[in-house]
Write a protein that holds these residues in place. Sequence first.
Motif, PDB file in Angstrom:
ATOM      1  N   TRP A 168       0.868  -1.188   0.000  1.00  0.00           N
ATOM      2  CA  TRP A 168       0.000   0.000   0.000  1.00  0.00           C
ATOM      3  C   TRP A 168       0.898   1.229   0.000  1.00  0.00           C
ATOM      4  N   VAL A 169       0.725   2.088  -1.009  1.00  0.00           N
ATOM      5  CA  VAL A 169       1.660   3.212  -1.176  1.00  0.00           C
ATOM      6  C   VAL A 169       0.943   4.549  -1.021  1.00  0.00           C
ATOM      7  N   THR A 170       1.527   5.446  -0.206  1.00  0.00           N
ATOM      8  CA  THR A 170       1.035   6.823  -0.113  1.00  0.00           C
ATOM      9  C   THR A 170       2.182   7.756  -0.499  1.00  0.00           C
ATOM     10  N   VAL A 171       1.886   8.717  -1.388  1.00  0.00           N
ATOM     11  CA  VAL A 171       2.899   9.690  -1.816  1.00  0.00           C
ATOM     12  C   VAL A 171       2.603  11.021  -1.123  1.00  0.00           C
ATOM     13  N   GLU A 206      -5.110   2.445  -9.585  1.00  0.00           N
ATOM     14  CA  GLU A 206      -4.368   1.224  -9.211  1.00  0.00           C
ATOM     15  C   GLU A 206      -4.173   1.137  -7.698  1.00  0.00           C
ATOM     16  N   GLY A 207      -4.590   2.165  -6.966  1.00  0.00           N
ATOM     17  CA  GLY A 207      -4.564   2.088  -5.494  1.00  0.00           C
ATOM     18  C   GLY A 207      -3.581   3.015  -4.800  1.00  0.00           C
ATOM     19  N   ILE A 208      -2.845   3.815  -5.555  1.00  0.00           N
ATOM     20  CA  ILE A 208      -1.862   4.709  -4.920  1.00  0.00           C
ATOM     21  C   ILE A 208      -2.587   5.952  -4.384  1.00  0.00           C
ATOM     22  N   VAL A 209      -2.210   6.361  -3.168  1.00  0.00           N
ATOM     23  CA  VAL A 209      -2.837   7.545  -2.547  1.00  0.00           C
ATOM     24  C   VAL A 209      -1.859   8.712  -2.644  1.00  0.00           C
ATOM     25  N   PHE A 210      -2.370   9.889  -3.071  1.00  0.00           N
ATOM     26  CA  PHE A 210      -1.529  11.084  -3.161  1.00  0.00           C
ATOM     27  C   PHE A 210      -1.983  12.109  -2.139  1.00  0.00           C
TER      28      PHE A 210
END
Length: 491
Positions: A168-171, A206-210
């Motif tokens: 799980w990725v948050t930018v 695709e599930g990435i949170v910014f």
Amino acid sequence: MGQIDGFMKFDREMPKSRDPKERIKDYKEVYNPLDKEKVKQQAARCMDCGVPFCHNGCPLGNNIPDFNDAVYNGKWEEAIKILSSTNNFPEFTGRICPAPCEASCVLSINNKPVTIEYIEKTIAEQAFEKGYLKPSPPKQRTGKRVAIVGSGPAGLAAAAQLNKAGHWVTVFERSDRIGGLLRYGIPDFKLEKHVIDRRLRLMEQEGIVFRTNAHVGVNISAKHLQDEFDAVVMCGGASAPRDLPIPGRQLKGVHFAMEFLSQQNKRVAGDNIFAEDILATEKNVLVIGGGDTGSDCVGTSNRHKAKSVTQIELLAKPPLTRNEASNPWPLWPMILNTSSSHEEGVNREWAILTKEFVGDSNGRLSGMKIAEIKWGVNAQGKMGFEEIPGTERVIPCELALLAIGFVGAEKGGLVEELKLELDERGNIRTTNYMSSQEGVFSAGDVRRGQSLVVWAISEGREAARAVDTWLMGSSNLEAKDESFVHISEEA
Ligand SMILES: Cc1cc2nc3c(=O)[nH]c(=O)nc-3n(C[C@H](O)[C@H](O)[C@H](O)COP(=O)(O)OP(=O)(O)OC[C@H]3O[C@@H](n4cnc5c(N)ncnc54)[C@H](O)[C@@H]3O)c2cc1C
Ligand code: SF4
């Protein structure tokens, strides 16, 4: 290989650029599209070399002969699959890469190189147009959480790869919009920003949170990220500009190039309120620094309708052709570069020493005192310069833009809070992309120093593999070709 004699039948042909007189009236991209059949012909020029030097010239190790062959055969979907296996964002590099692959293309020994960059752009545009690029979220999640700090090409590439690996990725981005220098450095006439937005939509699906307006180390603590996430990847860039501390630096009208360029990108995006408008309109503009950032200032000044634009450089004028003895193929050619911005109108001068900013009685810039210099080898055998007596003069200017490079990682924010070790060049020191803090990784300009978008993407991908391996014990993310030996450093 497509057409065995393609390189003999077809000349290199690039898309036509819009008329400079017309294009400086707007911020749209400079080049018109090339007909798809012509792009296939261009791909037919590829000789599918036994040793494809283009592949080693590319920092990403793109499989260039393979996608050229797919394009020649009209297999656009296959071409984007090949390209995406090594490059997350061909729509960016296909527009703004200086294309070290073309400099090392075997055809360029005695002919003109394959138009690799333009073929790449066309593959990416075809893929978006035809819907070949669809959101493809991972089938399984690992349950691990990764924080990426900084949303330039390095952070975005790391995010895309780590998400693909199932994390799980948050930018986190301190600016109000995502994209780093793609968004607030590179002008729209080189990269229109809807191209970034289109990719971000896919990444979100695709599930990435910014998270924007999130300055790690300032309004979000780095400690909080360490507590909440299993790994942190610092991709904060190296956009702290080099200053020119000579008399008159404090005068009104002297600005860093980045202040000028980022403000214009915001203006194009519809933001119109600034503490101080930095405009070149009706001014004599002096751009200090002969590199790409300076060239972007030239293009922007002409779009502002400057009265005149002059670009000066300390180094001597480069040659028109490469020196075969000291700078042979396949190295990056150290020759005079004329960008599309230069074609739009500029007076360029080389071997110029800046001595003093000259002001009027209101504290406003009115000129720059310069002198001509001569480069040569001194008695100690070192390269140096001497001022040429009697050449001192004042170049009239009301706006001076400093485009003389950058000074390594920005030291505030996360770097300061976590006391990350820096190397002798002021960049974050890493071992296999991990910084001096366990679990805090780093990639892109903040690790490597100011570089290129293609290098930032490569760094983001490599760091993602290092993070994935550290979290999971091994990684299925694509690795750079083991036999990869990079031959042409920076452009
Ligand atoms: C004017 C200009 C023109 C250029 N033109 C080209 C070109 O045509 N072709 C090319 O290949 N390269 C070009 N480059 C170089 C290229 O843009 C950079 O090498 C590349 O963007 C570096 O990517 P990055 O992800 O490492 O960093 P950046 O793109 O700089 O992104 C870093 C991001 O991190 C954010 N950040 C920093 N610290 C924090 C923090 N503590 N918390 C949250 N966010 C943070 C910053 O706000 C920024 O958005 C250009 C550079 C400039 C300055
Ligand atoms: S070096 Fe040039 S001609 Fe050879 S494979 Fe690469 S693109 Fe084709």
